[in-house]
Write a protein that holds these residues in place. Structure first.
Motif, mmCIF file in Angstrom:
data_model
loop_
_atom_site.group_PDB
_atom_site.id
_atom_site.type_symbol
_atom_site.label_atom_id
_atom_site.label_comp_id
_atom_site.label_asym_id
_atom_site.label_seq_id
_atom_site.Cartn_x
_atom_site.Cartn_y
_atom_site.Cartn_z
ATOM 1 N N TYR A 7 0.899 -1.143 -0.194
ATOM 2 C CA TYR A 7 0.004 0.252 -0.003
ATOM 3 C C TYR A 7 0.908 1.222 -0.321
ATOM 4 O O TYR A 7 2.102 1.310 0.292
ATOM 5 N N SER A 8 0.404 2.226 -0.452
ATOM 6 C CA SER A 8 1.057 3.485 -0.634
ATOM 7 C C SER A 8 2.287 3.762 -1.355
ATOM 8 O O SER A 8 2.909 4.787 -1.225
ATOM 9 N N VAL A 9 2.303 2.778 -2.144
ATOM 10 C CA VAL A 9 3.704 2.862 -3.184
ATOM 11 C C VAL A 9 3.354 3.761 -4.285
ATOM 12 O O VAL A 9 4.381 4.081 -4.992
ATOM 13 N N GLY A 10 1.968 3.888 -4.424
ATOM 14 C CA GLY A 10 1.932 4.802 -5.602
ATOM 15 C C GLY A 10 1.205 4.446 -6.917
ATOM 16 O O GLY A 10 1.215 4.771 -7.850
ATOM 17 N N LYS A 11 0.614 3.308 -6.590
ATOM 18 C CA LYS A 11 -0.330 2.555 -7.857
ATOM 19 C C LYS A 11 -1.400 3.396 -8.414
ATOM 20 O O LYS A 11 -1.202 3.666 -9.545
ATOM 21 N N THR A 12 -2.125 3.554 -7.503
ATOM 22 C CA THR A 12 -3.263 4.552 -8.130
ATOM 23 C C THR A 12 -2.757 5.933 -8.590
ATOM 24 O O THR A 12 -3.253 6.363 -9.667
ATOM 25 N N THR A 13 -1.911 6.735 -8.058
ATOM 26 C CA THR A 13 -1.183 7.812 -8.631
ATOM 27 C C THR A 13 -0.692 7.535 -10.005
ATOM 28 O O THR A 13 -0.579 8.296 -10.915
ATOM 29 N N PHE A 14 0.195 6.331 -10.078
ATOM 30 C CA PHE A 14 0.646 6.049 -11.308
ATOM 31 C C PHE A 14 -0.340 5.883 -12.412
ATOM 32 O O PHE A 14 -0.019 6.653 -13.667
ATOM 33 N N PRO A 32 -3.496 2.858 3.494
ATOM 34 C CA PRO A 32 -3.909 2.129 2.708
ATOM 35 C C PRO A 32 -5.239 2.551 2.263
ATOM 36 O O PRO A 32 -6.276 2.601 2.938
ATOM 37 N N THR A 33 -5.428 2.692 0.959
ATOM 38 C CA THR A 33 -6.529 3.715 0.446
ATOM 39 C C THR A 33 -7.174 2.869 -0.530
ATOM 40 O O THR A 33 -8.733 2.681 -0.210
ATOM 41 N N THR A 34 -6.735 2.268 -1.574
ATOM 42 C CA THR A 34 -7.532 1.690 -2.482
ATOM 43 C C THR A 34 -8.098 0.376 -2.022
ATOM 44 O O THR A 34 -7.081 -0.338 -1.538
ATOM 45 N N ASP A 35 -9.305 0.106 -1.800
ATOM 46 C CA ASP A 35 -9.921 -1.060 -1.185
ATOM 47 C C ASP A 35 -10.366 -1.988 -2.100
ATOM 48 O O ASP A 35 -11.056 -3.186 -1.654
HETATM 49 N N1 LIG Z 1 6.047 9.682 -7.075
HETATM 50 C C1 LIG Z 1 5.602 10.005 -5.905
HETATM 51 N N2 LIG Z 1 6.403 10.609 -5.225
HETATM 52 C C2 LIG Z 1 5.924 11.030 -4.086
HETATM 53 N N3 LIG Z 1 4.677 10.676 -3.335
HETATM 54 C C3 LIG Z 1 3.943 9.913 -4.077
HETATM 55 C C4 LIG Z 1 4.209 9.572 -5.596
HETATM 56 N N4 LIG Z 1 3.417 8.958 -5.711
HETATM 57 C C5 LIG Z 1 2.263 8.974 -4.817
HETATM 58 N N5 LIG Z 1 2.491 9.573 -3.926
HETATM 59 C C6 LIG Z 1 1.838 9.757 -2.540
HETATM 60 O O1 LIG Z 1 2.026 8.430 -1.989
HETATM 61 C C7 LIG Z 1 0.752 8.140 -1.243
HETATM 62 C C8 LIG Z 1 0.214 6.921 -1.610
HETATM 63 O O2 LIG Z 1 -0.268 7.070 -3.164
HETATM 64 P P1 LIG Z 1 -1.241 6.055 -3.655
HETATM 65 O O3 LIG Z 1 -2.844 6.139 -3.147
HETATM 66 O O4 LIG Z 1 -1.275 6.318 -5.101
HETATM 67 O O5 LIG Z 1 -0.763 4.770 -3.529
HETATM 68 P P2 LIG Z 1 -1.268 3.325 -3.742
HETATM 69 O O6 LIG Z 1 -0.206 2.509 -3.909
HETATM 70 O O7 LIG Z 1 -2.386 3.321 -4.590
HETATM 71 O O8 LIG Z 1 -1.858 2.772 -2.072
HETATM 72 P P3 LIG Z 1 -3.100 1.701 -1.890
HETATM 73 O O9 LIG Z 1 -2.552 0.541 -2.091
HETATM 74 O O10 LIG Z 1 -3.292 1.977 -0.347
HETATM 75 O O11 LIG Z 1 -4.085 1.953 -2.857
HETATM 76 C C9 LIG Z 1 -0.135 9.540 -1.409
HETATM 77 O O12 LIG Z 1 0.045 10.224 -0.594
HETATM 78 C C10 LIG Z 1 0.500 9.971 -2.679
HETATM 79 O O13 LIG Z 1 0.173 11.323 -3.029
#
Ligand SMILES: Nc1ncnc2c1ncn2[C@@H]1O[C@H](COP(=O)(O)OP(=O)(O)OP(=O)(O)O)[C@@H](O)[C@H]1O
Ligand SMILES: Nc1ncnc2c1ncn2[C@@H]1O[C@H](COP(=O)(O)OP(=O)(O)OP(=O)(O)O)[C@@H](O)[C@H]1O
Ligand SMILES: [Mg+2]
Ligand SMILES: [Mg+2]
Lengths: 408, 408
Positions: free
Chosen positions: B62-69, B87-90
């Motif tokens: 979680y929070s590695v940035g999958k959704t942001t990607f 942990p955001t995306t559920d």
């Molecule tokens: N390239 C980046 N550099 C710095 N911070 C980032 C980057 N991408 C995402 N973040 C930050 O990291 C956090 C988690 O991002 P995100 O929700 O996209 O992660 P995720 O992998 O989808 O998490 P989850 O598994 O909980 O859904 C957010 O606060 C986001 O703003």
């Protein structure tokens, strides 16, 4: 640049080693002699084994820059050094400290009492002709010895062109080395099968292995990442430790960088590597202590077994018959010793090997249990060694603390 | 920016796919129906299976940035997207192209005829409640579909908090995905046991896996090297291919870099990744062709077996008894088919599974061998498919060459 604390560390470490040597001579050696340890296991330890510097072995494919790295580390050329683009180094060279520059041929070097290379005789004259000492005065060599090796060649060549078993020789040095640096050329990384074989020869010494990704200034940053990743990927498959292998990236020679973009990275890497090397003398002391402990535990068990066998021998008749029975019954004999003296099964010798050895002995000539020698030995394990471990310099000790420890 | 050649590639690829679909419908489907392929193996292929875009699945802690990607790739937010530090995306979200923005609940999505998610029903309503479609018009989504997944949690949590088998769902998507991107946070790399389990779920799809070492701008160059190396080291131990895993390093979002020193490296990496994604449609076509070939070979063997069994049935009496004998004798029946029709043993169904299935059948109702259908099928393998492979765009084809192929 050596700090006060570092100098104090070094002094302290060598004091510990010489105390260890004294303990060996006064309390362990007499015990080993009484129960003929060398016959059953390995020769008595010599001074050279205590006093030898930590050894750093360099291995890698030809032309990756092993010899150049040594030259760079020393700040100048060493006697007998050969550097060049072809497979160049054709011998194992130990580079050691000494008052004046000279080379020593392998045959002479192997029997020299002040260096621990006697065991190399087993690889025969073909190898000894390709073995050399390189002596020179150097502040680096006062702390560590360096072992330059011939470049690893492709499989068939390896076997045909050398008149000795290269891999076995590498194994021999690996067992005795304190650090093994495997060099790679970032510019043409080639983790061939042959190199994998060589790395197999380093098996069991995973924690001693470091890598250098050399000539890294010849490629751009993205390529460097890929090459570095490929190296760790491949090494991860052949080295079994979960801890990540240390790979130092840079260009380890005195020429200017071809490509400046990673200058700071390379400087930081070189710094880390030098720190790694600086830790060696202390680690080497720990290793020597560890090995002596293992040896003492084996000797102790040997003493109990020998005297136990002896105690069951008849005084007059039927000696031979009894001896045969005892050898036959050896597993039970081991078991009763283990119970009676509360010994660890892991410290017992290999049963078959031991049977073989016993067949050539006369049990009636075996020595009885010497409670005084045994209690000396026990004290070494329970008191002397722990005290030495405590006396070893600690990372965080200041010069003053070290001097205090030293005085104690 | 899409070049002429790229546009021609895309057009060419989708022509190939629709030709493939036509071949299936006209020559394979009638054969499958005659010998009841779905009963023995898997349902007839639907349009959605031909027309579905290449799928890219994103996995990682979680929070590695999958959704942001995904947001970054699309250039803007997608319906239902949630980004945050916890942990955001559920849920599993498939992001697909469509004329207007909306989300589709999992239960509806799984039965929707235009997408290939019917098979997900097996994971139950608990899963379907955590499954969602996100539809939006996007030039990227015209070429690929994206699958966002919930972050991998620590072992126990994973099991307790989700009401479905997370690992099995990942496996299901992995089988159908064309590319699996595993994201890591360079800033706090954690290749935990749980992630290793997830990677185990990706086993057998090694060649589809890519990694992203995200947020790499938050650490300095030397640390980045170490983290990158550690990642490849650990992945090398769990992924069995000798070919080095591709790891793209960078910060995949639209914010400015925190640390500029690796700017160019990151740009080069992003470029490489985008190229990798751009290859997908073509690769996907190859994969679809391959899978159809496998399916046809199985169908062909099925036709021979079924008609062979049928041919041995008595016309009047003793049908049941004969059928039992034939099932008993199935290994020999397979062998005679293999010889008679020169079939490969690898194309035969699992013996035990097949016996089970046969027990529920009436052999006397089986269809006889149709030489015309069979020769149609043979022609598909020997002519139609090779022609389609030739028609696939080649890396080096210019727009003109492609147009020629296209016209052919
Ligand atoms: N390239 C980046 N550099 C710095 N911070 C980032 C980057 N991408 C995402 N973040 C930050 O990291 C956090 C988690 O991002 P995100 O929700 O996209 O992660 P995720 O992998 O989808 O998490 P989850 O598994 O909980 O859904 C957010 O606060 C986001 O703003
Ligand atoms: N850091 C470096 N950058 C560029 N070239 C280097 C570097 N180090 C060494 N070289 C060059 O590479 C060649 C091989 O060097 P060297 O002889 O030290 O390698 P080696 O590993 O000892 O080879 P061998 O196994 O044949 O003894 C020489 O031409 C040397 O000048
Ligand atoms: Mg050399
Ligand atoms: Mg998310």
């Amino acid at each position: 640049v050596e700090s006060d604390a570092e100098a104090a560390h070094a002094a302290q470490t060598s004091t510990v080693i010489s105390k260890l040597q004294k303990i060996y001579k006064s309390k362990v050696l007499p015990f080993e002699k009484r129960y003929n340890y060398p016959y059953f296991f390995s020769p008595h330890l010599t001074d050279s084994e205590f006093l030898s510097k930590p050894q750093v072995m360099l291995v890698g494919q030809y032309s990756v820059g092993k010899t150049t790295f040594i030259k760079y580390l020393l700040g100048r050329s060493f006697p007998g050094q050969r550097i060049g683009p072809e497979p160049t180094t054709d011998r194992f060279t130990v580079v050691i400290n000494g008052p004046e520059e000279r080379t020593i041929p392998g045959n002479a070097l192997s029997v020299h009492p002040s260096v621990p290379y006697r065991g190399l005789e087993r690889f025969g004259v073909n190898f000894l002709n390709r073995f050399e000492g390189s002596v020179m005065p150097s502040s680096v060599l006062q702390k560590i010895s360096l072992i330059d090796t011939p470049g690893i060649l492709a499989g068939e060549k390896q076997r045909l062109e050398r008149g000795y078993d290269f891999t076995e020789v590498v194994k021999w040095f690996a067992e005795r080395a304190d650090l093994i640096i495997v060099l790679f050329d970032a510019h043409k990384l080639d983790i061939s099968d042959e190199l994998k074989n060589a790395i197999d020869a380093l098996k069991g010494h995973d924690e001693k292995i470091r890598c250098i990704l050399n000539k890294a200034d010849q490629i751009d940053r993205q390529r460097l990442m890929r090459v570095y990743g490929a190296l760790l990927w491949s090494m991860g498959k052949v080295i079994s430790t979960p801890e990540v292998l240390k790979v130092y990236v840079g260009s380890f020679w005195s020429e200017p960088l071809q490509n400046q973009e990673n200058k700071e990275l390379f400087e930081a890497e070189e710094n880390d590597l030098m720190n790694d090397l600086r830790q060696l003398p202390k680690q080497s002391a720990v290793r020597k202590i560890n090995e002596l402990v293992k040896r003492i535990r084996k000797a102790r068990v040997l003493g109990y077994i020998i005297s136990h066998l002896r105690s069951q021998m008849p005084s007059m008749m039927g000696k031979e018959k009894k001896q045969k029975q005892l050898i036959e019954d050896l597993p039970n004999q081991f078991r009763s010793c283990m119970k009676k003296y509360n010994l660890a099964s892991g410290d017992f010798p290999d049963l078959e090997m031991f049977k073989e050895k016993l067949r050539e002995c006369k049990f009636s000539e075996f020595k009885t249990l010497s409670t005084s020698l045994m209690s000396d030995l026990d004290k070494v394990l329970s008191k002397d060694i722990p005290a030495l471990m405590d006396a070893l310099p600690n990372e965080n000790d200041s010069a003053e603390v070290l001097n205090m420890k030293f005085a104690a």
